[in-house]
Scaffold this active site. Structure first.
Site, PDB file in Angstrom:
ATOM      1  N   GLU A 228      -0.920  -8.928   4.763  1.00  0.00           N
ATOM      2  CA  GLU A 228      -0.746  -9.068   6.218  1.00  0.00           C
ATOM      3  C   GLU A 228      -2.077  -9.040   6.970  1.00  0.00           C
ATOM      4  O   GLU A 228      -2.133  -9.376   8.159  1.00  0.00           O
ATOM      5  CB  GLU A 228       0.197  -7.980   6.747  1.00  0.00           C
ATOM      6  CG  GLU A 228      -0.400  -6.598   6.970  1.00  0.00           C
ATOM      7  CD  GLU A 228      -0.567  -5.773   5.702  1.00  0.00           C
ATOM      8  OE1 GLU A 228      -0.822  -4.557   5.832  1.00  0.00           O
ATOM      9  OE2 GLU A 228      -0.435  -6.325   4.590  1.00  0.00           O
TER      10      GLU A 228
ATOM     11  N   HIS B 257      -3.403  -5.791   0.873  1.00  0.00           N
ATOM     12  CA  HIS B 257      -2.739  -6.072   2.148  1.00  0.00           C
ATOM     13  C   HIS B 257      -2.709  -7.567   2.476  1.00  0.00           C
ATOM     14  O   HIS B 257      -3.650  -8.084   3.084  1.00  0.00           O
ATOM     15  CB  HIS B 257      -3.476  -5.342   3.275  1.00  0.00           C
ATOM     16  CG  HIS B 257      -3.301  -3.869   3.284  1.00  0.00           C
ATOM     17  ND1 HIS B 257      -2.327  -3.234   4.030  1.00  0.00           N
ATOM     18  CD2 HIS B 257      -3.970  -2.887   2.646  1.00  0.00           C
ATOM     19  CE1 HIS B 257      -2.415  -1.917   3.859  1.00  0.00           C
ATOM     20  NE2 HIS B 257      -3.400  -1.685   3.009  1.00  0.00           N
TER      21      HIS B 257
ATOM     22  N   CYS C 260       0.841  -1.196   0.000  1.00  0.00           N
ATOM     23  CA  CYS C 260       0.000   0.000   0.000  1.00  0.00           C
ATOM     24  C   CYS C 260       0.882   1.253   0.000  1.00  0.00           C
ATOM     25  O   CYS C 260       1.550   1.518  -0.986  1.00  0.00           O
ATOM     26  CB  CYS C 260      -0.976  -0.053   1.176  1.00  0.00           C
ATOM     27  SG  CYS C 260      -2.386   1.075   1.003  1.00  0.00           S
TER      28      CYS C 260
END
Length: 222
Positions: free
Chosen positions: A197, A195, A87
């Site tokens: 994660e 994302h 990002c």
């Protein structure tokens, strides 16, 4: 695997990335403040997290790219150390010249925050070794400036060299050729707007992102 996460003023996904890395590697990453001039000795992986570094002042990622630590990140990448920018981290990597192109304001001029389907375009990189080429996965996005753009020659080169790692299946932000993530020419630097994660454990609802970090761990350890 010894990992490091870069922290800028305005970062808000640095701890998310750190938790994901600890879960996969069993070892807490070093949290490296942007004013540091060196990375931890022997680092095997560097993560540049999402967020709003410097409040996105001037241009997303532009100020963070000039932070002292980014010189060390650039040097590490040149030595072959894997680097991921997620990002805002993707924006920082393009502004630092580690990846081509630029991230522009979303085409619809709105912040986008939702899960999006992706296609794995390259399963031969350090970061995608645990995926199959053509596999469809889902990562969340949360960005206002995620519209990836580059000139046609650069886009053709990314396509021809297999450097598009992930592609949106649907229209998300206006990105050229629906590009969601790209690799550098050596394959050890990945920038992506979604994302991974945020989808590493069942409590997240999905674990599609976990395989990115697991594949990286296996490749580095090998």
């Amino acid at each position: 695997m010894k990992t490091a996460v870069i922290v800028f003023p305005g970062s808000n996904c640095d701890r998310d990335l750190a938790v994901a890395l600890e879960q996969v590697t069993g070892r807490k990453p070093a949290m490296v403040w942007h004013k540091e001039s060196a990375l931890p000795e022997g680092v095997d992986f560097v993560g540049v997290p999402g967020g709003f570094s410097y409040g996105d002042y001037l241009r997303s990622g532009a100020m963070a790219a000039r932070s002292p630590i980014m010189r060390a990140v650039t040097d590490a990448a040149a030595r072959g150390v894997p680097v991921i920018g997620i990002c805002n981290g993707f924006q920082v990597l393009t502004e630092a010249g580690l990846l081509p192109g630029a991230l522009m304001r979303n085409a619809a001029l709105r912040f986008v925050c939702r899960e999006v389907p992706l296609r794995v375009e390259n399963s031969q990189s350090l970061f995608t070794a645990n995926y199959d080429a053509g596999e469809e996965i889902v990562f969340p996005v949360a960005h206002h400036d995620g519209n990836y753009q580059a000139d046609e020659a650069t886009l053709d080169r990314l396509e021809g060299e297999g450097r598009i790692a992930f592609r949106y299946l649907d229209e998300v932000n206006g990105s050229a050729r629906r590009i969601a993530g790209i690799l550098n020419d050596s394959g050890n630097v990945l920038g992506l707007m979604p994302h991974p994660e945020r989808v590493v454990e069942p409590a997240h609802g999905r674990t599609d992102g976990r395989r990115l970090f697991e594949g990286l761990l296996e490749t580095v350890n090998a």
